[in-house]
Motif scaffolding. Structure first.
Motif, mmCIF file in Angstrom:
data_model
loop_
_atom_site.group_PDB
_atom_site.id
_atom_site.type_symbol
_atom_site.label_atom_id
_atom_site.label_comp_id
_atom_site.label_asym_id
_atom_site.label_seq_id
_atom_site.Cartn_x
_atom_site.Cartn_y
_atom_site.Cartn_z
ATOM 1 N N MET A 54 49.152 48.146 -106.447
ATOM 2 C CA MET A 54 48.649 47.984 -105.104
ATOM 3 C C MET A 54 47.325 47.238 -105.163
ATOM 4 O O MET A 54 46.571 47.379 -106.108
ATOM 5 C CB MET A 54 48.482 49.320 -104.429
ATOM 6 C CG MET A 54 49.735 50.130 -104.349
ATOM 7 S SD MET A 54 49.598 51.288 -102.997
ATOM 8 C CE MET A 54 51.288 51.499 -102.643
ATOM 9 N N SER A 55 47.068 46.510 -104.139
ATOM 10 C CA SER A 55 45.891 45.660 -104.158
ATOM 11 C C SER A 55 44.629 46.421 -103.752
ATOM 12 O O SER A 55 44.680 47.493 -103.150
ATOM 13 C CB SER A 55 46.095 44.487 -103.197
ATOM 14 O OG SER A 55 46.083 44.963 -101.865
ATOM 15 N N LEU A 56 43.522 45.828 -104.091
ATOM 16 C CA LEU A 56 42.233 46.393 -103.724
ATOM 17 C C LEU A 56 42.084 46.422 -102.212
ATOM 18 O O LEU A 56 41.549 47.379 -101.645
ATOM 19 C CB LEU A 56 41.113 45.576 -104.366
ATOM 20 C CG LEU A 56 39.691 46.015 -104.055
ATOM 21 C CD1 LEU A 56 39.456 47.429 -104.560
ATOM 22 C CD2 LEU A 56 38.697 45.061 -104.656
ATOM 23 N N ARG A 57 42.579 45.406 -101.556
ATOM 24 C CA ARG A 57 42.502 45.349 -100.093
ATOM 25 C C ARG A 57 43.226 46.540 -99.464
ATOM 26 O O ARG A 57 42.750 47.142 -98.510
ATOM 27 C CB ARG A 57 43.104 44.038 -99.583
ATOM 28 C CG ARG A 57 43.059 43.916 -98.073
ATOM 29 C CD ARG A 57 43.632 42.614 -97.612
ATOM 30 N NE ARG A 57 42.606 41.601 -97.806
ATOM 31 C CZ ARG A 57 42.821 40.314 -97.668
ATOM 32 N NH1 ARG A 57 44.009 39.872 -97.364
ATOM 33 N NH2 ARG A 57 41.845 39.466 -97.843
ATOM 34 N N TYR A 58 44.385 46.895 -100.005
ATOM 35 C CA TYR A 58 45.139 48.039 -99.489
ATOM 36 C C TYR A 58 44.341 49.327 -99.652
ATOM 37 O O TYR A 58 44.254 50.138 -98.734
ATOM 38 C CB TYR A 58 46.476 48.158 -100.222
ATOM 39 C CG TYR A 58 47.215 49.439 -99.896
ATOM 40 C CD1 TYR A 58 47.928 49.571 -98.710
ATOM 41 C CD2 TYR A 58 47.176 50.518 -100.768
ATOM 42 C CE1 TYR A 58 48.587 50.751 -98.408
ATOM 43 C CE2 TYR A 58 47.824 51.695 -100.474
ATOM 44 C CZ TYR A 58 48.534 51.799 -99.298
ATOM 45 O OH TYR A 58 49.181 52.968 -99.003
ATOM 46 N N HIS A 59 43.753 49.521 -100.846
ATOM 47 C CA HIS A 59 42.988 50.741 -101.090
ATOM 48 C C HIS A 59 41.757 50.825 -100.187
ATOM 49 O O HIS A 59 41.431 51.893 -99.673
ATOM 50 C CB HIS A 59 42.578 50.829 -102.559
ATOM 51 C CG HIS A 59 43.736 51.064 -103.481
ATOM 52 N ND1 HIS A 59 44.469 52.221 -103.477
ATOM 53 C CD2 HIS A 59 44.301 50.277 -104.421
ATOM 54 C CE1 HIS A 59 45.420 52.158 -104.370
ATOM 55 N NE2 HIS A 59 45.338 50.970 -104.965
ATOM 56 N N LEU A 60 41.070 49.712 -100.008
ATOM 57 C CA LEU A 60 39.904 49.715 -99.132
ATOM 58 C C LEU A 60 40.302 49.996 -97.687
ATOM 59 O O LEU A 60 39.639 50.752 -96.987
ATOM 60 C CB LEU A 60 39.162 48.382 -99.230
ATOM 61 C CG LEU A 60 38.398 48.155 -100.527
ATOM 62 C CD1 LEU A 60 37.807 46.758 -100.544
ATOM 63 C CD2 LEU A 60 37.326 49.190 -100.721
ATOM 64 N N ALA A 61 41.386 49.403 -97.231
ATOM 65 C CA ALA A 61 41.843 49.640 -95.869
ATOM 66 C C ALA A 61 42.244 51.100 -95.681
ATOM 67 O O ALA A 61 41.951 51.699 -94.644
ATOM 68 C CB ALA A 61 43.018 48.726 -95.542
ATOM 69 N N THR A 62 42.888 51.673 -96.680
ATOM 70 C CA THR A 62 43.289 53.075 -96.601
ATOM 71 C C THR A 62 42.065 53.974 -96.499
ATOM 72 O O THR A 62 42.029 54.910 -95.706
ATOM 73 C CB THR A 62 44.123 53.456 -97.836
ATOM 74 O OG1 THR A 62 45.223 52.572 -97.933
ATOM 75 C CG2 THR A 62 44.638 54.860 -97.728
#
Length: 63
Positions: free
Chosen positions: A1-9
């Motif tokens: 999973m991308s960093l963008r996904y983790h930050l958005a979560t």
């Protein structure tokens, strides 16, 4: 999973930081208890050696 996904979560509140805080707290308490036991049983020899090692590692990264 991308960093963008983790930050958005994290930002949207779908993830919680509490398990991480709990883990860090438990680790700190265990280290404190081990240090106290070392102070009582061996007059802090191992705590002093561990702190010296941490200082050397920190120094090696700052070069």
């Amino acid at each position: 999973m991308s960093l963008r996904y983790h930050l958005a979560t994290l930002l949207l509140g779908k993830a919680t930081v509490l398990p991480m805080i709990k883990g860090v707290t438990i680790a700190a308490l265990v280290l404190a208890a081990a240090s106290l036991a070392d102070q009582q049983m061996s007059y802090g020899r191992y705590t002093d050696a561990a702190l010296k090692l941490v200082r050397e590692i920190d120094h090696s990264f700052r070069r």
